[in-house]
Design an enzyme around this catalytic site. Structure first.
Site, PDB file in Angstrom:
ATOM      1  N   HIS A  50       0.834  -1.091   0.162  1.00  0.00           N
ATOM      2  CA  HIS A  50       0.026   0.006   0.094  1.00  0.00           C
ATOM      3  C   HIS A  50       0.953   1.156  -0.018  1.00  0.00           C
ATOM      4  CE1 HIS A  50      -3.578  -2.418   0.956  1.00  0.00           C
ATOM      5  NE2 HIS A  50      -2.623  -2.955   1.939  1.00  0.00           N
TER       6      HIS A  50
ATOM      7  N   ASP B 230      -1.446   8.624  -1.148  1.00  0.00           N
ATOM      8  CA  ASP B 230      -1.668   9.941  -1.904  1.00  0.00           C
ATOM      9  C   ASP B 230      -2.112  11.124  -1.201  1.00  0.00           C
ATOM     10  OD1 ASP B 230      -2.222  12.092  -3.652  1.00  0.00           O
ATOM     11  OD2 ASP B 230      -2.804  10.667  -5.360  1.00  0.00           O
TER      12      ASP B 230
ATOM     13  N   HIS C 279      -3.833  14.480  -1.566  1.00  0.00           N
ATOM     14  CA  HIS C 279      -4.196  15.573  -2.431  1.00  0.00           C
ATOM     15  C   HIS C 279      -3.639  17.190  -1.849  1.00  0.00           C
ATOM     16  CE1 HIS C 279      -7.230  13.645  -4.912  1.00  0.00           C
ATOM     17  NE2 HIS C 279      -6.327  12.789  -4.915  1.00  0.00           N
TER      18      HIS C 279
ATOM     19  N   HIS D 200      -5.515   9.173  -0.294  1.00  0.00           N
ATOM     20  CA  HIS D 200      -6.052   7.448  -0.675  1.00  0.00           C
ATOM     21  C   HIS D 200      -4.956   6.866  -0.751  1.00  0.00           C
ATOM     22  CE1 HIS D 200      -5.565   8.332  -4.826  1.00  0.00           C
ATOM     23  NE2 HIS D 200      -5.902   9.505  -4.846  1.00  0.00           N
ATOM     24  N   CYS D 201      -5.328   5.577  -0.963  1.00  0.00           N
ATOM     25  CA  CYS D 201      -4.008   4.460  -1.345  1.00  0.00           C
ATOM     26  C   CYS D 201      -4.025   4.560  -3.041  1.00  0.00           C
ATOM     27  CB  CYS D 201      -4.277   3.241  -0.934  1.00  0.00           C
ATOM     28  SG  CYS D 201      -3.076   2.098  -0.984  1.00  0.00           S
TER      29      CYS D 201
ATOM     30  N   HIS E 260      -8.195  -0.377  -4.615  1.00  0.00           N
ATOM     31  CA  HIS E 260      -7.672  -0.042  -3.055  1.00  0.00           C
ATOM     32  C   HIS E 260      -8.672   0.939  -2.683  1.00  0.00           C
ATOM     33  CE1 HIS E 260      -3.973  -2.138  -2.298  1.00  0.00           C
ATOM     34  NE2 HIS E 260      -4.222  -2.644  -3.320  1.00  0.00           N
TER      35      HIS E 260
ATOM     36  N   MET F 286      -9.682   2.575   1.255  1.00  0.00           N
ATOM     37  CA  MET F 286      -8.626   3.158   1.431  1.00  0.00           C
ATOM     38  C   MET F 286      -8.482   4.604   1.137  1.00  0.00           C
ATOM     39  SD  MET F 286      -5.421   0.548   1.356  1.00  0.00           S
ATOM     40  CE  MET F 286      -4.423   1.247   2.537  1.00  0.00           C
TER      41      MET F 286
ATOM     42  N   HIS G 179     -26.648  17.343   1.858  1.00  0.00           N
ATOM     43  CA  HIS G 179     -27.866  18.090   1.879  1.00  0.00           C
ATOM     44  C   HIS G 179     -28.337  17.959   3.190  1.00  0.00           C
ATOM     45  CE1 HIS G 179     -31.856  20.035   1.481  1.00  0.00           C
ATOM     46  NE2 HIS G 179     -32.233  18.906   2.146  1.00  0.00           N
TER      47      HIS G 179
ATOM     48  N   GLU H 197     -28.710  25.038  -0.042  1.00  0.00           N
ATOM     49  CA  GLU H 197     -29.674  23.823   0.446  1.00  0.00           C
ATOM     50  C   GLU H 197     -29.049  22.456   0.203  1.00  0.00           C
ATOM     51  OE1 GLU H 197     -31.572  24.565  -4.256  1.00  0.00           O
ATOM     52  OE2 GLU H 197     -32.561  23.280  -2.714  1.00  0.00           O
ATOM     53  N   THR H 198     -28.070  22.658  -0.965  1.00  0.00           N
ATOM     54  CA  THR H 198     -27.155  21.294  -1.156  1.00  0.00           C
ATOM     55  C   THR H 198     -25.984  21.764  -1.729  1.00  0.00           C
ATOM     56  OG1 THR H 198     -29.255  20.085  -1.928  1.00  0.00           O
ATOM     57  CG2 THR H 198     -27.333  19.359  -2.783  1.00  0.00           C
TER      58      THR H 198
ATOM     59  N   HIS I 141     -27.898  13.656  -1.467  1.00  0.00           N
ATOM     60  CA  HIS I 141     -29.196  13.937  -2.248  1.00  0.00           C
ATOM     61  C   HIS I 141     -29.573  13.442  -3.340  1.00  0.00           C
ATOM     62  CE1 HIS I 141     -33.057  16.025  -2.517  1.00  0.00           C
ATOM     63  NE2 HIS I 141     -33.071  16.385  -1.471  1.00  0.00           N
TER      64      HIS I 141
HETATM   65 CU   LIG Z   1      -3.867   0.159  -0.677  1.00  0.00          CU
END
Ligand SMILES: [Cu+2]
Lengths: 292, 383
Positions: free
Chosen positions: B137, B140, B142, B177-178, B187, B192, B297, B321-322, B348
């Site tokens: 594994h 990453d 962001h 995330h992986c 993954h 993940m 929502h 609202e959303t 929603h």
């Molecule tokens: Cu992984």
């Protein structure tokens, strides 16, 4: 608030003939509670249990308000007048299958995985009506769904607990309390149907009351508004929604076959939807049997 | 673990091994420190930081919907904030029917735990892949800059650990995330993913630039799951993670999830697990959605402030609202509860909310405000 009322059964007004009821009850005891009846199409015997009328403490089904505040329906001392023949077991997949074979019933939702010895599940109120028509035709007897009152009478579970007999707290508090009670019950779905008889018999010998198959009744959902004195100010019945009975009461649209996907948001939905039928015993039936 | 075991596992993941082999992913702290200087931030001149001189704090991560204790306004100069995250591969029940997913998780939960730092802090992550794992594994971020968000520097085989440090230069909420090459999607949809929140040093600000604070933070991770079914339509279970791979990939490629869940399972945030708040409390909803677009929502409420795209440098917008969270991101919405009762916080797309699981409930205590809403006439027959 307690009062006594005379109950209508199957649309026919029964006079409160308590003396006759007692005779019929005695006859039922004399004959034993279980009476085999005609077997449609060679299916397994349909065992029935005779249930004499009698008094019961009953909480009507539906949504009740007192002066605009939601409450539980008042408990009433009431009475079932006539004797019923009640199917000992819920209608089986095999029995329902005969109706499907003859083209009178739609296949149940889970018919692929159902084995014959299990109760039929995945049937809507509308499916049951087709079965009732077909079954009455082949037996020549007026089999029908019980009313909610009749179910309460033969189930012998006692009335549902009284959580809200009077308005208390604000709307938001009641809403939160209802949510928390439902959450605290911690019940998880049990979606595997069990062979008939798995959940045992009640005092009358009726099997599988309060198992994981809820039973359709003929009673319509009602909204009843009461005033402070407890008098009914308005009553509106919605027959597109019917009452189901089992571990707890539920209300479902008549076309729903699977409570999990068709259920409303609040509360735990029934696991599986099935049914059993009842029949009014004609007043002279017991006497005829005595002379048989 | 025997050598044969190791070979079998690695050959199963040939695609990943190729990436790992091409990148020097085992670095000691000294070499990392050298690589990190000088640090250049857009708009500023070259900045060199003596990492070892910075205060260092070690954080114990908490599972969702909770978050570790943190200050909304940074207490002083930038710090090194150290986290230790242990990967867990394990079967997890994802609904009330007992449907079981062979999950891959950061630190045992779906989503992975929420990490909170301040802009200018250094995130130091120790990523541990226990010897009992079947898969390599990585992670990453962001929020991080370079080397595939750290993915290229964090590949760990079963029995390994790695330490990555990166500077939190952009305030906002970001997904992590992986990302093993060729198997990223699998993954991620196996669990993940999680979020990190990089707060501005002086805290959050409203649309006018005035400080705002939250009383509570609810961390919601949305996961789309693709659990295979057998010929009768029943969900399948597998003896091992590897055995579930081929079938799962087939379902994934159909793009129709079997479940869309908040915090790992249907009902993770409802019933006995419902969230709670009081009227007058301000809640920051941090919502992570790594794979698919979502549209939170709050039924019966709103977002008072929402930072589109998750960035805290941009002024928040008001009165949603959303709100929209693009797949591959996390974002935050701020709301002050005004009425008591039961609220539903949903994706929603109501099919996903009602039928597939993307629903949370919030139980709010307090005084009802008749001015905002009142049932003037209870249901009655039409007059
Ligand atoms: Cu992984």
């Amino acid at each position: 608030m307690t009062h006594t009322q005379t109950i209508k059964i199957a649309g026919a007004v029964m006079p409160p003939l308590f003396a006759l009821t007692a005779v019929l009850a005695a006859a039922a005891v004399f004959l034993g509670p279980t009476v085999p009846v005609w077997r449609p199409g060679g299916s397994p015997a349909t065992e029935v249990v005779r249930v004499p009328g009698g008094p019961l403490l009953y909480r009507e089904a539906g949504a009740f308000t007192l002066e605009g505040h939601e409450i539980d329906a008042p408990l009433t001392q009431t009475h079932v007048a006539g004797t019923l023949e009640v199917m000992k077991y819920q209608v089986s997949a095999a029995q329902y299958g005969l109706c499907v074979e003859e083209g009178a019933c739609a296949p149940a939702d889970n018919s692929a995985g159902a084995s014959a010895g299990l109760p039929v599940t995945g049937v809507s109120y509308l499916d049951v009506q087709n079965y009732v028509t077909w079954y009455a035709g082949v037996t020549g007897q007026d089999w029908r769904l019980p009313t909610d009152l009749e179910w309460a009478h033969f189930a012998r579970l006692g009335p549902e607990p009284d959580d809200r007999s009077a308005p208390s707290g604000t709307m938001a508090e009641r809403w939160l309390n209802t949510y928390r009670q439902s959450a605290a019950s911690g019940r998880t779905p049990d979606l595997a149907a069990r062979p008939r008889g798995h959940f045992g018999e009640n005092a009358l010998g009726i099997a599988d009351i309060g198992g994981n198959v809820w039973e359709w009744t003929d009673t319509c959902f009602a909204r009843v508004n009461l005033n402070a004195a407890g008098n009914v100010m308005s009553r509106l019945e919605t027959c597109g929604v019917r009452v189901l009975e089992g571990q707890h009461r539920a209300y479902m649209s008549a076309f729903v076959r699977d409570a999990i996907s068709g259920g409303c948001a609040v509360g735990t939905p029934p696991d599986l939807l099935g049914f059993r039928l009842v029949r009014d015993v004609p007043w002279y039936d017991g006497l005829l049997r005595l002379f048989d | 673990m025997t050598i044969n075991d190791t070979i079998a596992r690695r050959s199963f993941l040939a695609g990943t091994a190729a990436l790992a082999a091409g990148v020097p992913f085992v670095l000691n702290r000294r070499s990392l420190a050298q690589d990190a200087s000088p640090v250049t931030v857009a708009g500023l001149g070259g900045v060199t930081t003596d990492i070892d001189a910075l205060e260092r704090v070690e954080i114990d991560l908490l599972p969702p919907p909770f978050v570790h204790a943190h200050e909304q306004v940074a207490p002083g100069a930038p710090r090194v904030v150290a986290f230790r995250m242990v990967i867990e591969e394990k079967p997890m029940v994802v609904d009330d029917l007992g449907t079981t997913l062979w999950a891959m998780t950061f630190h045992g939960s779906m989503p992975g735990p929420l990490m909170v730092v301040h802009e200018g802090d250094y995130v130091e992550l120790t990523l541990v892949n226990p010897a009992t794992s079947e898969m390599p594994h990585n992670i990453d971020f962001h929020a991080a800059t370079g080397a595939l968000g750290g993915g290229a520097l964090t590949n760990v085989y079963p029995g390994e650990e790695v330490v990555l440090r990166w500077k939190a230069t952009r305030p906002g909420v970001f997904t992590y995330h992986c990302a093993p090459e060729g198997m990223i999607a699998w993954h991620v949809v196996s669990g993940m993913t999680g979020a990190i929140m990089v707060l501005p040093r002086d805290g959050l600000k409203d649309h006018e630039g005035k400080p705002v604070a939250y009383d509570k933070l609810f961390y919601v991770g949305e996961n789309d799951l693709y659990i295979p079914r057998d010929e009768n339509g029943n969900f399948k279970t597998y003896e091992s993670l590897g055995e579930s791979y081929a079938d799962t990939l087939d379902v994934m490629k159909g793009l129709v999830p079997s479940h869309v869940v908040f915090n790992g399972r249907v009902g993770a945030l409802t019933g006995a697990n419902a969230l709670t708040a009081n009227v007058g409390e301000t809640v920051l909803f941090v919502h992570n959605s790594c794979n698919r677009d979502t549209r939170p929502h709050l039924i019966g409420g709103h977002a008072d402030l929402f930072w589109p795209g998750g960035g805290f440098v941009n002024p928040p917008q008001r009165d949603f609202e959303t709100w929209f969270i693009a797949g591959g991101s996390a974002a935050a919405a701020l709301y002050t509860f005004l009425q008591p009762g039961v609220y539903a916080y949903v994706n929603h797309n109501l099919i996903e909310a009602e039928q597939l699981g993307a629903t949370a409930h919030i139980l709010v205590e307090g005084e009802w405000n008749d001015d905002l809403m009142k049932q003037v006439v209870a249901p009655r027959p039409i007059q």
